[in-house]
Design a protein around this motif. Structure first.
Motif, PDB file in Angstrom:
ATOM      1  N   THR A 284       0.816  -1.220   0.000  1.00 17.82           N
ATOM      2  CA  THR A 284       0.000   0.000   0.000  1.00 17.82           C
ATOM      3  C   THR A 284       0.847   1.267   0.000  1.00 17.82           C
ATOM      4  OG1 THR A 284      -0.141  -0.170   2.410  1.00 17.82           O
ATOM      5  CG2 THR A 284      -1.996  -1.048   1.127  1.00 17.82           C
ATOM      6  N   ALA A 285       2.153   1.163  -0.191  1.00 16.25           N
ATOM      7  CA  ALA A 285       3.018   2.343  -0.188  1.00 16.25           C
ATOM      8  C   ALA A 285       2.635   3.300  -1.314  1.00 16.25           C
ATOM      9  CB  ALA A 285       4.473   1.921  -0.348  1.00 16.25           C
ATOM     10  N   THR A 286       2.761   4.594  -1.047  1.00 16.47           N
ATOM     11  CA  THR A 286       2.586   5.584  -2.101  1.00 16.47           C
ATOM     12  C   THR A 286       3.843   5.604  -2.957  1.00 16.47           C
ATOM     13  OG1 THR A 286       1.032   7.028  -0.918  1.00 16.47           O
ATOM     14  CG2 THR A 286       2.415   8.054  -2.590  1.00 16.47           C
ATOM     15  N   SER A 287       3.706   5.243  -4.223  1.00 17.46           N
ATOM     16  CA  SER A 287       4.855   5.275  -5.136  1.00 17.46           C
ATOM     17  C   SER A 287       4.661   6.290  -6.260  1.00 17.46           C
ATOM     18  CB  SER A 287       5.101   3.891  -5.732  1.00 17.46           C
ATOM     19  OG  SER A 287       3.957   3.444  -6.438  1.00 17.46           O
ATOM     20  N   ARG A 288       3.418   6.776  -6.426  1.00 21.80           N
ATOM     21  CA  ARG A 288       3.151   7.839  -7.397  1.00 21.80           C
ATOM     22  C   ARG A 288       2.544   9.020  -6.649  1.00 21.80           C
ATOM     23  NH1 ARG A 288      -0.808   6.272 -11.657  1.00 21.80           N
ATOM     24  NH2 ARG A 288      -1.807   5.088  -9.988  1.00 21.80           N
ATOM     25  N   LEU A 289       3.006  10.213  -6.965  1.00 26.09           N
ATOM     26  CA  LEU A 289       2.490  11.427  -6.343  1.00 26.09           C
ATOM     27  C   LEU A 289       1.994  12.363  -7.435  1.00 26.09           C
ATOM     28  CD1 LEU A 289       2.100  13.166  -3.785  1.00 26.09           C
ATOM     29  CD2 LEU A 289       4.426  14.024  -4.124  1.00 26.09           C
ATOM     30  N   VAL A 290       0.719  12.718  -7.346  1.00 28.77           N
ATOM     31  CA  VAL A 290       0.072  13.582  -8.323  1.00 28.77           C
ATOM     32  C   VAL A 290      -0.221  14.914  -7.628  1.00 28.77           C
ATOM     33  CG1 VAL A 290      -1.961  13.856  -9.784  1.00 28.77           C
ATOM     34  CG2 VAL A 290      -0.951  11.577  -9.459  1.00 28.77           C
ATOM     35  N   VAL A 291       0.375  15.995  -8.123  1.00 30.34           N
ATOM     36  CA  VAL A 291       0.270  17.290  -7.440  1.00 30.34           C
ATOM     37  C   VAL A 291      -0.228  18.343  -8.425  1.00 30.34           C
ATOM     38  CG1 VAL A 291       1.459  18.969  -5.985  1.00 30.34           C
ATOM     39  CG2 VAL A 291       2.276  16.605  -6.065  1.00 30.34           C
ATOM     40  N   GLU A 292      -1.225  19.115  -7.977  1.00 34.97           N
ATOM     41  CA  GLU A 292      -1.685  20.218  -8.820  1.00 34.97           C
ATOM     42  C   GLU A 292      -0.529  21.181  -9.071  1.00 34.97           C
ATOM     43  OE1 GLU A 292      -5.723  21.821  -9.345  1.00 34.97           O
ATOM     44  OE2 GLU A 292      -5.940  21.260  -7.220  1.00 34.97           O
ATOM     45  N   ARG A 293      -0.425  21.650 -10.290  1.00 32.06           N
ATOM     46  CA  ARG A 293       0.758  22.385 -10.749  1.00 32.06           C
ATOM     47  C   ARG A 293       1.080  23.607  -9.900  1.00 32.06           C
ATOM     48  NH1 ARG A 293       3.006  21.080 -15.311  1.00 32.06           N
ATOM     49  NH2 ARG A 293       1.061  20.145 -16.056  1.00 32.06           N
ATOM     50  N   GLU A 294       0.072  24.318  -9.446  1.00 32.87           N
ATOM     51  CA  GLU A 294       0.355  25.569  -8.734  1.00 32.87           C
ATOM     52  C   GLU A 294       1.042  25.360  -7.384  1.00 32.87           C
ATOM     53  OE1 GLU A 294      -3.394  27.441  -6.868  1.00 32.87           O
ATOM     54  OE2 GLU A 294      -4.159  26.274  -8.576  1.00 32.87           O
ATOM     55  N   VAL A 295       0.972  24.161  -6.839  1.00 33.56           N
ATOM     56  CA  VAL A 295       1.680  23.898  -5.574  1.00 33.56           C
ATOM     57  C   VAL A 295       2.765  22.839  -5.737  1.00 33.56           C
ATOM     58  CG1 VAL A 295      -0.282  24.600  -4.142  1.00 33.56           C
ATOM     59  CG2 VAL A 295      -0.051  22.190  -4.834  1.00 33.56           C
ATOM     60  N   HIS A 296       3.012  22.409  -6.962  1.00 35.68           N
ATOM     61  CA  HIS A 296       3.943  21.308  -7.210  1.00 35.68           C
ATOM     62  C   HIS A 296       5.341  21.600  -6.665  1.00 35.68           C
ATOM     63  CE1 HIS A 296       7.069  19.300  -9.648  1.00 35.68           C
ATOM     64  NE2 HIS A 296       6.253  18.264  -9.670  1.00 35.68           N
ATOM     65  N   ASP A 297       5.937  22.711  -7.071  1.00 36.54           N
ATOM     66  CA  ASP A 297       7.310  22.991  -6.679  1.00 36.54           C
ATOM     67  C   ASP A 297       7.429  23.173  -5.173  1.00 36.54           C
ATOM     68  OD1 ASP A 297       7.909  22.845  -9.342  1.00 36.54           O
ATOM     69  OD2 ASP A 297       8.201  24.999  -9.630  1.00 36.54           O
ATOM     70  N   ARG A 298       6.476  23.870  -4.583  1.00 35.01           N
ATOM     71  CA  ARG A 298       6.521  24.099  -3.134  1.00 35.01           C
ATOM     72  C   ARG A 298       6.395  22.784  -2.377  1.00 35.01           C
ATOM     73  NH1 ARG A 298       2.231  26.713   0.197  1.00 35.01           N
ATOM     74  NH2 ARG A 298       1.185  27.124  -1.784  1.00 35.01           N
ATOM     75  N   PHE A 299       5.516  21.904  -2.848  1.00 43.92           N
ATOM     76  CA  PHE A 299       5.322  20.637  -2.144  1.00 43.92           C
ATOM     77  C   PHE A 299       6.554  19.736  -2.286  1.00 43.92           C
ATOM     78  CE2 PHE A 299       3.345  16.380  -1.538  1.00 43.92           C
ATOM     79  CZ  PHE A 299       2.918  16.588  -0.238  1.00 43.92           C
ATOM     80  N   VAL A 300       7.155  19.703  -3.447  1.00 39.68           N
ATOM     81  CA  VAL A 300       8.362  18.908  -3.633  1.00 39.68           C
ATOM     82  C   VAL A 300       9.482  19.424  -2.730  1.00 39.68           C
ATOM     83  CG1 VAL A 300      10.192  18.294  -5.271  1.00 39.68           C
ATOM     84  CG2 VAL A 300       7.793  18.138  -5.955  1.00 39.68           C
ATOM     85  N   ASP A 301       9.584  20.744  -2.577  1.00 39.19           N
ATOM     86  CA  ASP A 301      10.611  21.308  -1.684  1.00 39.19           C
ATOM     87  C   ASP A 301      10.376  20.881  -0.238  1.00 39.19           C
ATOM     88  OD1 ASP A 301      11.970  22.561  -3.725  1.00 39.19           O
ATOM     89  OD2 ASP A 301      11.002  24.507  -3.440  1.00 39.19           O
TER      90      ASP A 301
END
Length: 484
Positions: A284-301
């Motif tokens: 059940t591990a999360t191996s794919r992460l789908v992020v809305e573009r407007e917060v993508h860079d901030r969330f990855v950081d």
């Protein structure tokens, strides 16, 4: 450290064999940590003799006595937590905290199903015939073969054994060769709790030498399997012509969607636990992460900052927050998946390699990895990696997020993070997964929650909860004419 020599439970006795299989500690694979018997095909046949005899006894055993034994086994597991967790860490590599939690969860299964064993086993039905009462009742199906994986070597056997035994079946369990010690500890708890001879039997050995004896015995009523799709499909085909019931909990490529309105800090906590807990070696591990573009860079950081604080090392070290992978082959497979992703255009934002510390050189370590710029055309988006690797994809809006989550042959677990109640309910309705989480991790399903995936993630039979009993029982309908 001396090599642990372990025996297996067969026919109510602890037995060895002339040959043995080495078990390695993934923190240092230069020398074996333990040895277990390498059974012969003849010994496997004798184990099925014992299982058939055990079933004849156990099916007639009072459900109240069954409940008592399962409850006592639960208590014994809890009292032996330190010893069992140590063995679990030694053979699998997860942290001591993760292993300790696994022992508690395994005990929960036997405690829960000890209560289920006492409940009703059928129901009355209306009948159109005068002077007739009808009913149906559930009965055990017989000898069950349980083939279990290396990633949760105590929890997964408990998930299967508890409902199987509560229903009155006998079980032959074949644990993964990498991690047999945990299943042996589980068998010892049940044996010491008073389980009759032959009701549970453990098979260890080399698959090439015993697979035919293990799978082709005519007394097998059902096979429950957790593992890869490749092996699961071979089992399904092999068993189909004999009308042997099959349950498969197979692969997953689980996705978490983070929408723009989400609490990013809370989402990061959950994604970190789901992606890198147990070194990503959870179905059940999360191996794919789908992020809305407007917060993508901030969330990855945010994720990168948290990954930098993880400590990769031996599971028994209290400072370790992520242990090794289970084996050299698993480590090399994960590193190969990362390299292929980079070749196909993904960008490594964290990890992607092994620890530089020379003390880790003989272990099966992979640093927690974040890949960005992932597209649906890449293998890393499609194939199950089963390691600490998170593939990140930016999307535009809710509909594209759901489409991305569903863009997989698998359908085990998915999650969404959002403050929008409407979006949360739509996500639950529209994703094609057996488990769906809102504002919590893709992992962490309780013992009474029905568990199992859609599509290529498994068969129709669920595990856990009362739903698990459907696989381990058959239904008999009865009509009694008592006179008009």
């Amino acid at each position: 450290m001396p090599v642990r020599e372990m025996e297996i439970l067969a026919g109510g006795q602890w037995v060895s064999s002339s040959g043995s299989v080495d078990v390695f500690d993934p923190t240092d694979v230069r020398e074996p940590a333990a040895r277990v018997p390498a059974l012969t095909a003849r010994q496997v046949a004798e184990i099925y003799d014992a299982a058939a005899a055990g079933f004849a006894t156990w099916r007639r055993t009072s459900p109240f006595e069954r409940a008592k034994i399962l409850h006592e086994a639960s208590a014994l597991l809890r009292s032996r937590t330190a010893e069992i967790a140590d063995a679990l860490v030694t053979e699998m590599g997860k942290t001591l905290a993760e292993a300790t939690g696994e022992v508690g969860k395994a005990a929960d299964f036997f405690e829960y199903y000890s209560g289920i064993a006492r409940e009703g086993y059928g129901t009355l039905l209306n009948d159109a015939r005068p002077g007739t009462k009808a009913s149906f009742q559930r009965e055990p199906i017989g000898v069950v073969l349980a083939v279990t994986p290396w990633n949760d070597p105590l929890l997964t056997p408990a998930r299967k054994l508890a409902p199987a035994l509560a229903s009155g079946n006998s079980v032959v369990i074949k644990p993964a060769s990498e991690t047999p010690m945990s299943a042996i500890h589980l068998a010892r708890a049940l044996h010491d709790a008073g389980l009759p001879a032959g009701v549970l039997n453990v098979v260890t050995g080399r698959t090439s030498e015993i697979s035919d004896a293990l799978l082709d015995d005519p007394r097998i009523a059902a096979v429950t399997f957790t593992g890869s799709n490749e092996v699961g499909e071979r089992l399904r085909v092999r068993l189909a012509s004999r009308n042997v019931r099959f349950q498969g909990e197979l692969g997953g490529k689980n996705a978490t969607a983070v929408l723009a309105d989400a609490d990013l800090e809370a989402a990061a906590d959950a994604v970190m636990a789901a992606a890198f807990g147990q070194a990503g070696q959870r179905c059940t591990a999360t191996s794919r992460l789908v992020v809305e573009r407007e917060v993508h860079d901030r969330f990855v950081d945010i994720l990168r900052e948290r990954v930098a604080k993880l400590t990769v090392g031996p599971g028994k070290d209290s400072a370790t927050t992520m242990g090794p992978l289970v084996s050299v082959s698993q480590r090399d497979s994960v590193l190969g998946d990362i390299a292929r992703a980079v070749e196909q255009g993904a960008v490594v934002r964290a990890g992607g390699d092994t620890p530089a510390d020379p003390e880790r050189a003989h272990g099966c370590y992979v640093n927690p990895t974040i890949l960005v710029g992932v597209t649906p055309a890449m293998d890393i988006w499609r194939h199950e990696v089963f390691g600490p690797v998170l593939a990140v994809r930016a999307v535009d809006g809710f509909d594209e997020a759901v489409e991305a989550v569903n863009d997989s042959v698998y359908g085990l677990s998915a999650a969404v993070f959002t403050r929008d109640l409407s979006a949360a309910h739509r996500f639950v309705d529209e994703v094609e997964c057996g488990q769906v989480a809102v504002n919590t991790a893709t992992t962490g399903w309780d013992v009474h929650h029905p568990f199992g995936g859609f599509r290529d993630s498994g068969s129709a039979f669920k595990e856990q909860g009362s739903e698990a009993l459907r696989f381990y029982t058959r239904v008999k309908t009865v009509a009694i004419n008592y006179g008009a």
